[in-house]
Scaffold this motif. Structure first.
Motif, PDB file in Angstrom:
ATOM      1  N   MET A   1      13.375 -13.535 -37.957  1.00 19.09           N
ATOM      2  CA  MET A   1      14.224 -13.674 -36.783  1.00 19.09           C
ATOM      3  C   MET A   1      14.566 -15.144 -36.506  1.00 19.09           C
ATOM      4  SD  MET A   1      15.247 -10.851 -35.524  1.00 19.09           S
ATOM      5  CE  MET A   1      15.466 -10.426 -37.254  1.00 19.09           C
ATOM      6  N   THR A   2      13.640 -16.041 -36.816  1.00 19.24           N
ATOM      7  CA  THR A   2      13.932 -17.470 -36.670  1.00 19.24           C
ATOM      8  C   THR A   2      15.126 -17.855 -37.526  1.00 19.24           C
ATOM      9  OG1 THR A   2      11.597 -17.964 -36.256  1.00 19.24           O
ATOM     10  CG2 THR A   2      12.998 -19.799 -36.919  1.00 19.24           C
TER      11      THR A   2
ATOM     12  N   PHE B   1       8.084 -10.812 -39.249  1.00 20.44           N
ATOM     13  CA  PHE B   1       9.335 -10.447 -38.567  1.00 20.44           C
ATOM     14  C   PHE B   1       9.842 -11.626 -37.739  1.00 20.44           C
ATOM     15  CE2 PHE B   1      11.610  -8.756 -34.881  1.00 20.44           C
ATOM     16  CZ  PHE B   1      12.589  -7.990 -35.515  1.00 20.44           C
TER      17      PHE B   1
ATOM     18  N   TYR C   1      10.505  -5.864 -30.916  1.00 17.14           N
ATOM     19  CA  TYR C   1       9.879  -5.342 -32.136  1.00 17.14           C
ATOM     20  C   TYR C   1       8.504  -4.727 -31.843  1.00 17.14           C
ATOM     21  CZ  TYR C   1       7.750  -5.306 -36.784  1.00 17.14           C
ATOM     22  OH  TYR C   1       7.107  -4.918 -37.937  1.00 17.14           O
TER      23      TYR C   1
ATOM     24  N   ALA D   1      13.030 -16.100 -31.245  1.00 14.87           N
ATOM     25  CA  ALA D   1      12.341 -15.240 -32.213  1.00 14.87           C
ATOM     26  C   ALA D   1      11.118 -14.597 -31.562  1.00 14.87           C
ATOM     27  CB  ALA D   1      11.926 -16.056 -33.432  1.00 14.87           C
TER      28      ALA D   1
ATOM     29  N   VAL E   1      17.462 -15.754 -38.687  1.00 12.07           N
ATOM     30  CA  VAL E   1      18.653 -15.046 -38.192  1.00 12.07           C
ATOM     31  C   VAL E   1      19.219 -15.734 -36.954  1.00 12.07           C
ATOM     32  CG1 VAL E   1      19.474 -12.882 -37.179  1.00 12.07           C
ATOM     33  CG2 VAL E   1      17.958 -12.830 -39.175  1.00 12.07           C
ATOM     34  N   VAL E   2      18.338 -16.081 -36.015  1.00 14.00           N
ATOM     35  CA  VAL E   2      18.777 -16.765 -34.796  1.00 14.00           C
ATOM     36  C   VAL E   2      19.441 -18.095 -35.141  1.00 14.00           C
ATOM     37  CG1 VAL E   2      17.968 -17.936 -32.706  1.00 14.00           C
ATOM     38  CG2 VAL E   2      17.120 -15.651 -33.282  1.00 14.00           C
TER      39      VAL E   2
ATOM     40  N   ILE F   1      12.403 -11.707 -29.338  1.00 14.04           N
ATOM     41  CA  ILE F   1      12.812 -10.551 -30.128  1.00 14.04           C
ATOM     42  C   ILE F   1      11.593  -9.814 -30.671  1.00 14.04           C
ATOM     43  CG2 ILE F   1      14.064  -9.807 -32.189  1.00 14.04           C
ATOM     44  CD1 ILE F   1      15.938 -12.197 -31.760  1.00 14.04           C
ATOM     45  N   SER F   2      10.600 -10.560 -31.114  1.00 14.65           N
ATOM     46  CA  SER F   2       9.408  -9.946 -31.699  1.00 14.65           C
ATOM     47  C   SER F   2       8.536  -9.269 -30.650  1.00 14.65           C
ATOM     48  CB  SER F   2       8.594 -11.007 -32.448  1.00 14.65           C
ATOM     49  OG  SER F   2       9.344 -11.594 -33.474  1.00 14.65           O
TER      50      SER F   2
END
Length: 866
Positions: free
Chosen positions: A740-741, A736, A721, A713, A743-744, A716-717
Motif C-alpha cells: 500500500m505504501t 500488505f 484490511y 498505508a 500504491v499510495v 488502509i491496513s
C-alpha cells in the motif's frame, strides 16, 4: 596545590581559547565562503530574442494585430489578413470592416476591437452585421439594440455608449461579436484581459476617470463600475497583473509617465515613476508578476524604444537587452513570451513587423552539485535499508509505530519535519516575497494550541495504544464512523497534500536543473517510496531528523548569502523591509476576507486543538514514543521549534524581496511566483551550495511525503484490511502495508502530475483550500467524541455529511477567505452533529478514558447530561 590549580586554570583557559579559535575559524570560513562566492553579475538573467515577420503590402493605417487561437491576424478599418502557418506570407480574410475602429487588445488567445473614441462607437455599431445585434423590438442587456446605443445628455450633445466587440477568426474570415455597451460614454479607451474578465478604462465627458469590469464567461453579464484612479489624466496603458490593475498616465509637464495601481481592495496608489514614456496602448503581462513595456525617452521621442520589464511585487524596473522597438512603431500586441509591434515602411506602402521574446537561460547544475544530491539520496535509501535489514518485519507495531521506542526529542523533530514540507521551503518564502509575514501569526498562535494538545489530547489517545487514530472513533461511536473518517482522511492526504508537496519541489528542481516537472516528480516520489516501504516508521522518523538539519542549514546559508551581497548589507535589508512593511505580522482587523489575528485564533482552535487528533501523519509520531509522558514531551519539542523555524522561512521571502528589488534584472519574468526561491538557488548560489539546498528541497518534501505514505498505508491496513481480511497474520498485514505504501506513492505521483497541468497562482493557498473543503468533517467528529458525552454515531454521521456539503457551497459562493474553510467545516460538523444527536438515543456504552471529563462513564439514563 597551587601549582595544580594554576595548571587547571591554565588548561581551562587554553581549552577555552582553542574553542574560541575554532568558533572564529568556523565563522571566518563561513564569511569567506560568502565573500568568495561568485559575485553578483549585474546583467539580465533573461535577454530578449529579436525576430521579424513578413511585411504587409498596404498603405492603409493599421488598426492592430492579435493572436487568436494560434492565428496571427492584422487588420485595417476595411481589410484583414492572417499569417500563414509557416510565417511566410499574409493571407487575406473576409472582413466587413469597421470604419471607426480604434485599437485591438488581446492576451494571445482572445482579442477585442475598441472604438477610436466615444463618438466612433456609432460608426462601429453601424459596421456590425445586423444579425450580431438584437431586434429593436426586443432589446436586452446582453445585446442592446442600435437605438439603445445612443443616449442624449441634458445639453443635447450626443454621447455614444462605446461598443466593444470580440474578434473571431477562422482560416478564411474575421468576424465581430459585440458586447453590451458600456454604461457611460468614455473617450481615450484602454482595455486589458485578466483571466475571465475584461477591464476597460477611459475618461467621461466631465474628465473623471472610470474603470469598468465585465466577466466574459457569462454573455448576459452587465458591466461593473469600479473606482477610477485619482486625477483626470488620460490612460496611456492598462494592464492587469498579480491580481491588480496598473494604469499608466502621462505627466502633465511632459516628463516621465506615472504608474498607478488598483489593489484587489479597490484602493488606488501611485507605485512608480516610469523610466520614460510608454508607447500608447502598449504593455504585456508576462508570468505572474511582470509586465513588459516599450519605453521612450521623453527627451528624444524619435529614438527607438527600450523594452523594459516592471516587477509588480518589488516595484523595480529593468532593461532587457537584445531587442528594441524601432522609432515610429504604432500598434503593439501580445506575442508568445514577448511583444509584437508594427511600423510603416519608409516608402509608406508597407507595414513592417518585428517581435521580441524573453529568453530564459538554461541554469544547469555543476557536477559537484550532483554529487551532493546523490550522496543525500543515497543516505536516505541507506537509512531505509538499515531498518529493513534490522527489523524482522513480522510486527505491525514495528512498521506502523516504530515499536513504540522512539525518544521524544526525535519524535518532536519528526513532527516539525512533517509539518514543514516543501510548502514551507518554497511556497512560504514565495508568500512572504509577495506579501509580508502575516501568515506567521498562525505559527505564533498555534504554539498555544499545541500546549493544550500536549496536556489534554495526546496523553488521552496515547493511553489507548492505537496505531490508527480513527480506532478511537470506532470505540467512541461506531465502526462506520471510523471507516468514513479514515476514507476522508486518505482522500485529503493524497489529494490535497501529497499532490502539492510533490509538485512544489518538482517545480523548483525543474527551474534549477532543467529536468522536466514530470521527471522531477517521478524521481522524488520514487526515492521516497523505496525508503519508506523498506524502513517503516523508524526510517521515516530518523530520515526526518537528518532532513531537518539539511534543509535548515541550506535555508540559513541562503539568507546569509542574500544579505551579504546587498550593497548596504543588513542595514539595507532591515531598512527596506521595515519601510515597506514586509515584516508586518499581526493584523487585528475584523475583515473576514483577510487572514487576520482573529481568524488565526479562530482557526487554531479548530485546526490545531480540534484537528490534531485526526491527523494520522502527526499523531503516528507521538504514538511511536515510549510512554504517555514522552508523547506529551514530543509535542513540547515540536512547539519549541515551530516559531524559530517559521521565522527562518519567512525571512527567506523577505530577503528575496530586498535582493531582487536591488537586482531586478536577475529575475526570470516567465516563472511563477512560487519559483522565486528555486530561481535564486539556481542563478545566484555558488557551486556545491546549490546542490546542498536542492537536497534541502528534497528533504522538505520527502520528510512529509514519507510520513503521508506510511500513515495512509497504516490507515488502509488497520482500518480496512485488518477489518475485512480474515485469518490474516501480522506478517501478512505488514506486507500488505508495504504494498500500500507503494500504491499510495504512485497515486500521489499521478495527482501531482495532474496538478502540473494547471496554472495556479499560489500553491500555498491551494493546499489550505483543499484541506479545508474535505478535512473539517472528521475533525468535528473527534471534537464531539472527546468534548461531549451526548453525541452519538448517527448525529456524527449527519454532521460530517452536512459540513462537507455546506462548506462546498460556501466555497462556490466565495463568501470568506479560504483560510476559514476548515474552521467553518469543523464548526458546522460540531453544531449539526450535536443537534442531530439529540434526535437519537444517548450512548449507553462505557466512555471510560474516551472523553476529557473526570466522570468517565455514562450510566443508563444520564447520557444527556453535560
Amino acid at each position: 596545590m597551587m601549582g595544580r590549580n594554576s595548571m587547571s586554570q591554565f588548561s581551562f583557559a587554553l581549552a577555552r581559547a582553542c574553542r574560541g579559535v575554532r568558533a572564529r575559524a568556523v565563522a571566518l570560513g563561513l564569511f569567506a565562503g560568502l565573500a568568495l562566492a561568485a559575485p553578483l553579475q549585474a546583467e539580465p538573467l533573461t535577454p530578449l530574442l529579436a525576430g521579424s515577420l513578413p511585411a504587409l503590402d498596404t498603405s492603409a493605417p493599421l488598426v492592430g494585430m492579435a493572436k487568436l487561437d494560434g492565428r496571427t491576424v492584422a487588420l485595417t478599418r476595411d481589410q484583414a489578413w492572417r499569417l500563414d502557418a509557416e510565417r511566410k506570407q499574409w493571407m487575406p480574410l473576409q472582413w466587413s470592416g469597421a470604419a471607426q475602429a480604434g485599437a485591438v487588445i488581446g492576451d494571445g488567445t482572445r482579442a477585442y476591437l475598441l472604438p477610436a473614441d466615444a463618438q466612433a462607437s456609432a460608426a462601429l455599431s453601424e459596421a456590425l452585421p445586423s444579425e450580431a445585434l438584437p431586434s429593436e423590438s426586443a432589446p436586452s442587456e446582453a445585446a442592446p439594440s442600435k437605438a439603445a446605443v445612443r443616449n442624449t445628455e441634458p445639453s443635447s450633445a450626443v454621447a455614444i455608449a462605446p461598443v466593444i466587440a470580440r474578434l473571431n477568426a477562422s482560416d478564411t474570415r474575421l468576424d465581430l461579436k459585440p458586447l453590451p455597451p458600456l454604461p457611460i460614454a468614455l473617450s481615450s479607451l484602454r482595455a486589458t484581459l485578466s483571466g475571465d474578465s475584461l477591464y476597460v478604462a477611459g475618461l467621461a465627458g466631465d474628465g473623471s476617470a472610470h474603470l469598468l469590469q465585465r466577466p466574459l464567461a457569462d454573455e448576459a453579464a452587465a458591466w461593473t463600475s469600479l473606482p477610477g484612479w485619482p486625477g483626470a489624466a488620460a490612460p496611456r496603458s492598462l494592464v492587469a497583473q498579480t491580481r491588480a490593475v496598473f494604469v499608466i498616465v502621462a505627466d502633465p509637464q511632459g516628463g516621465a509617465d506615472r504608474m498607478l495601481r488598483r489593489s484587489p481592495e479597490n484602493q488606488w496608489s501611485e507605485v512608480s515613476r516610469v523610466p520614460g514614456q510608454v508607447l500608447p496602448g502598449a504593455g504585456r503581462a508576462t508570468g505572474q508578476a511582470h509586465v513588459l513595456y516599450p519605453i521612450v525617452d521623453p527627451a528624444n521621442a524619435q529614438a527607438a524604444a527600450k523594452l523594459m520589464i516592471y516587477q509588480t511585487i518589488t516595484g523595480s524596473w529593468a532593461t532587457l537587452p537584445g531587442a528594441q522597438v524601432a522609432a515610429g512603431a504604432g500598434a503593439t500586441a501580445s506575442w508568445p513570451d514577448g511583444l509584437l509591434w508594427a511600423r510603416v515602411s519608409t516608402d509608406g506602402h508597407r507595414v513592417e513587423f518585428a517581435t521580441a521574446q524573453v529568453q530564459a537561460r538554461k541554469l544547469g547544475l555543476h557536477w559537484l552539485d550532483w554529487v551532493v544530491i546523490v550522496v543525500y539520496l543515497g543516505g536516505m535509501i541507506g537509512i531505509g535499508l538499515f531498518f529493513y535489514l534490522r527489523e524482522k518485519r513480522g510486527s505491525t507495531s514495528s512498521f506502523f509505530v516504530g515499536g513504540r521506542s522512539i525518544p521524544f526529542w526525535a519524535a518532536g523533530v519528526s513532527l516539525y519535519a512533517a509539518n514543514t514540507s516543501s510548502i514551507s521551503f518554497i511556497a512560504i518564502p514565495a508568500k512572504a516575497f509577495e506579501t509580508n509575514w502575516q501568515y506567521l501569526a498562525n505559527n505564533v498562535i498555534g504554539v498555544l494550541g499545541l500546549m493544550f494538545v500536549a496536556v489534554w489530547i495526546v496523553p488521552l489517545l496515547r493511553r489507548l495504544d492505537l496505531m490508527s487514530v480513527f480506532s478511537y472513533l470506532e470505540t467512541r461511536f461506531h465502526p462506520a464512523i471510523r471507516m468514513l473518517a479514515s476514507a476522508l482522511c486518505i482522500v485529503v492526504q493524497i489529494g490535497s497534500r501529497m499532490s502539492v508537496i510533490l509538485f512544489l519541489p518538482a517545480l523548483g528542481i525543474a527551474t534549477i536543473t532543467g529536468i522536466s516537472v514530470f521527471w522531477s516528480v517521478i524521481l522524488m516520489g520514487g526515492f521516497t517510496i523505496v525508503y519508506t516501504a523498506m524502513g517503516g516508521m523508524k526510517a521515516v522518523i530518523w530520515t526526518d531528523f537528518v532532513q531537518v538539519i539539511v534543509k535548515m542549514g541550506g535555508a540559513l546559508f541562503a539568507i546569509g548569502f542574500m544579505i551579504w551581497h546587498l550593497p548596504g548589507g543588513f542595514d539595507q535589508y532591515w531598512s527596506t523591509a521595515m519601510s515597506l512593511d514586509k515584516m508586518h505580522t499581526f493584523d487585528f482587523s475584523f475583515d473576514m476576507t483577510k487572514a487576520t489575528v482573529w481568524g488565526f485564533l479562530f482557526l487554531v482552535v479548530f485546526e490545531v486543538v480540534l484537528t490534531f487528533p485526526k491527523d494520522q501523519v502527526l499523531m503516528q509520531r507521538t504514538l511511536s514514543t515510549k510512554s504517555d509522558k514522552e508523547a506529551g514531551r514530543s509535542i513540547w519539542a515540536f512547539a519549541a521549534i515551530t516559531i524559530p523555524g517559521g521565522i527562518i522561512f519567512y525571512t527567506i521571502g523577505t530577503s528575496l524581496f530586498v535582493y531582487y528589488k536591488n537586482n531586478p534584472e536577475r529575475m526570470n519574468p516567465l516563472l511563477p511566483i512560487d519559483a522565486t526561491f528555486p530561481m535564486f538557488i539556481a542563478a545566484e548560489l555558488p557551486v556545491g551550495v546549490t546542490g546542498l539546498i536542492i537536497a534541502g528541497i528534497f528533504a522538505a518534501a520527502m520528510a512529509t511525503l514519507s510520513g503521508i505514505m506510511n500513515s495512509v498505508a497504516t490507515l488502509i491496513s488497520v482500518d480496512f484490511y485488518d477489518k475485512l481480511a480474515k485469518n490474516r497474520t501480522p506478517k501478512q498485514s505488514v506486507f500488505f502495508a508495504e504494498i500500500m505504501t507503494v500504491v499510495v506513492g504512485l497515486i500521489g505521483i499521478g495527482t501531482a502530475l495532474l496538478l502540473s497541468k494547471f496554472d495556479i497562482h499560489s500553491l500555498f493557498d491551494l493546499s489550505i483550500e483543499l484541506a479545508g473543503l474535505l478535512g473539517g468533517g472528521f475533525a468535528g467528529a473527534y471534537t464531539l467524541g472527546m468534548f461531549t458525552r451526548r453525541a452519538n454515531w448517527q448525529g456524527v454521521a449527519i454532521g460530517i455529511a452536512a459540513s462537507i456539503a455546506l462548506t462546498l457551497a460556501i466555497w462556490t459562493l466565495q463568501m470568506v477567505h479560504p483560510y476559514y474553510y476548515l474552521a467553518i467545516s469543523i464548526l458546522l460538523c460540531i453544531v449539526i452533529g450535536y443537534v442531530a444527536s439529540l434526535f437519537f438515543p444517548a450512548p449507553r456504552q462505557s466512555l471510560n478514558g474516551l472523553t476529557i471529563y473526570r466522570d468517565l462513564a455514562v450510566e443508563p439514563g444520564i447520557g444527556n447530561r453535560e
